[in-house]
Design a protein around this motif. Structure first.
Motif, PDB file in Angstrom:
ATOM      1  N   LYS A 351       0.836  -1.199   0.000  1.00  0.00           N
ATOM      2  CA  LYS A 351       0.000   0.000   0.000  1.00  0.00           C
ATOM      3  C   LYS A 351       0.874   1.253   0.000  1.00  0.00           C
ATOM      4  N   MET A 352       1.997   1.183   0.706  1.00  0.00           N
ATOM      5  CA  MET A 352       2.948   2.287   0.703  1.00  0.00           C
ATOM      6  C   MET A 352       3.517   2.506  -0.687  1.00  0.00           C
ATOM      7  N   LEU A 353       3.881   1.421  -1.371  1.00  0.00           N
ATOM      8  CA  LEU A 353       4.411   1.548  -2.724  1.00  0.00           C
ATOM      9  C   LEU A 353       3.370   2.139  -3.676  1.00  0.00           C
ATOM     10  N   CYS A 354       2.113   1.793  -3.458  1.00  0.00           N
ATOM     11  CA  CYS A 354       1.044   2.379  -4.277  1.00  0.00           C
ATOM     12  C   CYS A 354       1.071   3.903  -4.180  1.00  0.00           C
ATOM     13  N   LYS A 355       1.261   4.409  -2.988  1.00  0.00           N
ATOM     14  CA  LYS A 355       1.324   5.866  -2.804  1.00  0.00           C
ATOM     15  C   LYS A 355       2.548   6.457  -3.489  1.00  0.00           C
ATOM     16  N   LYS A 356       3.659   5.752  -3.417  1.00  0.00           N
ATOM     17  CA  LYS A 356       4.875   6.252  -4.070  1.00  0.00           C
ATOM     18  C   LYS A 356       4.693   6.359  -5.576  1.00  0.00           C
ATOM     19  N   PHE A 357       3.916   5.442  -6.138  1.00  0.00           N
ATOM     20  CA  PHE A 357       3.672   5.460  -7.579  1.00  0.00           C
ATOM     21  C   PHE A 357       2.434   6.273  -7.957  1.00  0.00           C
ATOM     22  N   GLY A 358       1.680   6.754  -6.979  1.00  0.00           N
ATOM     23  CA  GLY A 358       0.487   7.542  -7.290  1.00  0.00           C
ATOM     24  C   GLY A 358      -0.729   6.709  -7.637  1.00  0.00           C
ATOM     25  N   PHE A 359      -0.775   5.462  -7.164  1.00  0.00           N
ATOM     26  CA  PHE A 359      -1.923   4.597  -7.430  1.00  0.00           C
ATOM     27  C   PHE A 359      -3.033   4.875  -6.412  1.00  0.00           C
ATOM     28  N   ASP A 360      -4.256   4.684  -6.833  1.00  0.00           N
ATOM     29  CA  ASP A 360      -5.402   4.975  -5.972  1.00  0.00           C
ATOM     30  C   ASP A 360      -5.597   3.942  -4.871  1.00  0.00           C
ATOM     31  N   GLY A 361      -5.057   2.757  -5.054  1.00  0.00           N
ATOM     32  CA  GLY A 361      -5.195   1.700  -4.062  1.00  0.00           C
ATOM     33  C   GLY A 361      -4.516   0.451  -4.570  1.00  0.00           C
ATOM     34  N   LEU A 362      -4.431  -0.553  -3.720  1.00  0.00           N
ATOM     35  CA  LEU A 362      -3.723  -1.776  -4.055  1.00  0.00           C
ATOM     36  C   LEU A 362      -4.619  -2.717  -4.851  1.00  0.00           C
ATOM     37  N   LEU A 431      -1.572   3.490 -14.325  1.00  0.00           N
ATOM     38  CA  LEU A 431      -2.133   4.784 -13.940  1.00  0.00           C
ATOM     39  C   LEU A 431      -3.489   5.017 -14.598  1.00  0.00           C
ATOM     40  N   HIS A 432      -3.627   4.513 -15.811  1.00  0.00           N
ATOM     41  CA  HIS A 432      -4.868   4.704 -16.566  1.00  0.00           C
ATOM     42  C   HIS A 432      -6.070   4.062 -15.868  1.00  0.00           C
ATOM     43  N   SER A 433      -5.788   3.043 -15.045  1.00  0.00           N
ATOM     44  CA  SER A 433      -6.879   2.356 -14.341  1.00  0.00           C
ATOM     45  C   SER A 433      -7.233   3.031 -13.010  1.00  0.00           C
ATOM     46  N   ASN A 434      -6.507   4.110 -12.677  1.00  0.00           N
ATOM     47  CA  ASN A 434      -6.778   4.828 -11.433  1.00  0.00           C
ATOM     48  C   ASN A 434      -8.189   5.414 -11.420  1.00  0.00           C
ATOM     49  N   SER A 435      -8.781   5.433 -10.257  1.00  0.00           N
ATOM     50  CA  SER A 435     -10.093   6.074 -10.097  1.00  0.00           C
ATOM     51  C   SER A 435      -9.956   7.521  -9.638  1.00  0.00           C
ATOM     52  N   ILE A 436      -8.705   7.952  -9.388  1.00  0.00           N
ATOM     53  CA  ILE A 436      -8.449   9.330  -8.986  1.00  0.00           C
ATOM     54  C   ILE A 436      -7.857  10.099 -10.167  1.00  0.00           C
ATOM     55  N   SER A 437      -7.918  11.418 -10.097  1.00  0.00           N
ATOM     56  CA  SER A 437      -7.432  12.249 -11.200  1.00  0.00           C
ATOM     57  C   SER A 437      -5.909  12.261 -11.251  1.00  0.00           C
ATOM     58  N   THR A 438      -5.372  12.729 -12.357  1.00  0.00           N
ATOM     59  CA  THR A 438      -3.914  12.856 -12.513  1.00  0.00           C
ATOM     60  C   THR A 438      -3.345  13.782 -11.454  1.00  0.00           C
ATOM     61  N   THR A 448       4.484  11.531  -0.500  1.00  0.00           N
ATOM     62  CA  THR A 448       5.091  10.270  -0.086  1.00  0.00           C
ATOM     63  C   THR A 448       6.573  10.190  -0.401  1.00  0.00           C
ATOM     64  N   ASN A 449       6.999  10.831  -1.479  1.00  0.00           N
ATOM     65  CA  ASN A 449       8.376  10.742  -1.951  1.00  0.00           C
ATOM     66  C   ASN A 449       9.159  12.003  -1.598  1.00  0.00           C
ATOM     67  N   PRO A 450      10.161  11.888  -0.717  1.00  0.00           N
ATOM     68  CA  PRO A 450      10.925  13.080  -0.343  1.00  0.00           C
ATOM     69  C   PRO A 450      11.785  13.597  -1.488  1.00  0.00           C
ATOM     70  N   LYS A 451      12.015  14.898  -1.473  1.00  0.00           N
ATOM     71  CA  LYS A 451      12.933  15.518  -2.426  1.00  0.00           C
ATOM     72  C   LYS A 451      14.348  15.543  -1.852  1.00  0.00           C
ATOM     73  N   PHE A 452      14.433  15.519  -0.533  1.00  0.00           N
ATOM     74  CA  PHE A 452      15.737  15.555   0.124  1.00  0.00           C
ATOM     75  C   PHE A 452      15.863  14.389   1.084  1.00  0.00           C
ATOM     76  N   ILE A 453      16.979  13.683   0.996  1.00  0.00           N
ATOM     77  CA  ILE A 453      17.348  12.688   2.004  1.00  0.00           C
ATOM     78  C   ILE A 453      18.777  12.992   2.445  1.00  0.00           C
ATOM     79  N   LEU A 454      19.087  12.653   3.666  1.00  0.00           N
ATOM     80  CA  LEU A 454      20.399  12.961   4.225  1.00  0.00           C
ATOM     81  C   LEU A 454      21.367  11.831   3.877  1.00  0.00           C
TER      82      LEU A 454
END
Length: 513
Positions: A351-362, A431-438, A448-454
């Motif tokens: 489910k976490m990876l889904c968020k990283k990829f922008g998927f609406d759910g698993l 992504l095309h199968s997502n139920s949420i908008s782009t 979910t995805n940081p721009k900066f990591i130490l």
């Protein structure tokens, strides 16, 4: 700071050794030993976390507080102590361990009633120092100070850091255990947490056969740190263990989300509250590699490699279950709870990876997609963080070679670009199968995805600068880590430079402090 408000409720609850003797020894049937910090006459402040100090109830820093930050000139009301615990280290039972270079000042309560423990790291030897001196060097102290705060702002459960200071003395260390010890600048970091209780505290009581003390420790822990547990008798202990399993699984998922590798997941380094604790030979992921470990002590077996962290957490929970069995007394329950750990962990992970990829759910097919992605990341040696940053910006007209070459640690030849292109098409189809908008999908990715990591090379550069009396990079990194989901410092959002590939402290570290 309001250090006079620090109290020691733990000392009043449990049996301890009040001899104030730092000599290494066994302390059976006790959970702590009182010990005084060694005291340093010429401390020098490097950094102070003003916001954290206000939050936990200590207030603003004043010049007179400097000596307290290294454990010197303490008020009469503070009785400092170190705790005893045991543990499995690299899979083997190690017996009694304990706070070898950590000394607790006690606990402070802020205006909202929140309690926080305060602990010096590097302030001198304790009975649990195992023939060591209890000191810490600058590099390990900087790494703990910055990384614990970085994890907090990334949204990962963690201990935190209040201050960083030079002790004014030099400490000798053999950084790579290769017979070349050198003098390094000594430092002390003050770290804070709701509690520093570990799996190992419970293991010690079990190993000593102190079942009544074990139950008292369980009751204390539940009462003070698990307000969500409202059951009684045997049920509260079962609820406790289930809660610890869930918190531990959630922590592992967060480590996978940001690409954190702890490096030394011994049971004595596992927080009972599900916090990231003990920042030693850790690393943030550069090139994606499930088999990566930053800890030279973990070679060649790579027990604590990035991709094994969920598995090791599960193994560690088995050891905790074994320690709690005399109190819970329901082997079937413990076995079922541990069996459910893997199910819960992998579902939360995906489910976490889904968020990283922008998927609406698993979705059912996502497991195969994630496995394909992991293989591709390793084959193309793509940077974990930068890959997702670039994925957010991709369009149908994007030149893949130009877009991803800057995040690859190998040359993207025609064959590799072809494989990357096939993956991108598969990703677009999903992504095309997502139920949420782009727009909603993109927003999910950005959160979910940081721009900066130490990264370790940044820490290495920062430590070098501080050693030479400069703090500009320290200040800049502190600003960057406080806003990790914003592109504030583009110069920090780049892959590890090749000249740092084989530098100790960048790619490889040891357990040496």
């Amino acid at each position: 700071m309001n250090i006079e408000r620090i109290r020691q409720p733990f000392l009043k609850k449990f049996p301890g050794d009040f001899s104030n003797n730092p000599i290494q020894r066994s302390t059976p049937k006790v959970l702590f030993a009182t010990i005084k910090p060694v005291g340093f006459d010429k401390p020098q402040l490097i950094a102070f976390n003003e916001a954290l100090s206000e939050e936990i109830g200590l207030g603003k820093f004043e010049d007179k507080d400097l000596h307290f930050l290294v454990g010197s000139q303490l008020p009469d009301n503070i009785q400092t102590y170190a705790t005893a615990y045991a543990g499995h280290q690299f899979g083997n039972w190690a017996g009694q361990l304990g706070d070898g270079r950590a000394i607790l000042a006690g606990e402070i309560t802020n205006t909202t009633g929140k309690k926080t423990e305060i602990q010096w790291k590097g302030a001198g030897a304790t009975p649990y120092s195992r023939r060591a001196d209890g000191r810490a060097v600058l590099r390990s102290s900087v790494r703990e100070y910055l990384m614990s705060e970085a994890m907090h702002h990334l949204g990962v459960p963690t201990t935190r850091a209040l201050s960083l200071a030079f002790t004014g003395e030099d400490v000798i260390r053999d950084i790579m255990y290769n017979g070349n010890p050198q003098y390094e600048k000594g430092a002390v970091v003050i770290r804070t947490a709701e509690s520093f209780l570990r799996f190992g505290h419970f293991e010690l009581m079990f190993a000593q056969g102190e079942h009544k003390l074990l139950q008292n420790l369980l009751d204390f822990t539940i009462e003070n740190y698990f307000p969500e547990i409202v059951s009684s008798d045997q049920e509260k202990y079962k609820d406790f263990f289930e809660n610890v399993c869930t918190r531990t699984a959630d922590l592992m998922v967060e480590w996978f989300r940001v690409g954190f590798v702890h490096g030394v997941m011994n049971t004595d380094n596992m927080s009972i509250l599900g916090l990231t604790i003990d920042y030693g030979p850790y690393s943030m992921m550069d090139e994606y590699n499930l088999n990566f470990t930053p800890n030279t002590t973990d070679l060649p077996g790579k027990r604590y490699a990035f991709g094994k962290q969920g598995q090791i957490a599960h193994w560690n929970l088995w050891q905790l279950a074994n320690a709690l069995q005399p109190i819970i007394k329901d082997q079937k329950f413990l076995e079922n709870t541990l069996s459910n750990f893997g199910i819960y962990f992998w579902e939360a992970h995906d489910k976490m990876l889904c968020k990283k990829f922008g998927f609406d759910g698993l979705k059912k097919e996502d497991e195969e997609f994630f496995a394909y992605w992991q293989g591709l990341m390793q084959e193309l040696e793509l940077d974990h963080t930068l890959f997702f940053n670039q994925l957010e910006k991709i369009t149908p007209k994007t030149d893949l070679k130009e877009h991803f070459s800057g995040v690859a640690y190998t040359v993207l030849n025609k064959e590799k670009l072809g494989k990357l292109g096939e993956f991108i098409e598969l990703y677009r189809s999903r992504l095309h199968s997502n139920s949420i908008s782009t727009e909603e999908s993109l927003e999910l990715m950005k959160k979910t995805n940081p721009k900066f990591i130490l990264r370790n090379y940044l820490l290495y550069e920062c430590i070098e600068e501080i050693s030479n009396g400069k703090t500009e990079m320290l200040i800049k990194l502190t600003q960057a880590l406080e806003n990790p989901y914003q592109e504030q410092f583009p110069e920090f959002s780049m892959k590890r430079p090749s000249n740092y590939n084989d530098i100790a402290g960048c790619s490889t570290l040891s357990c040496s402090s």
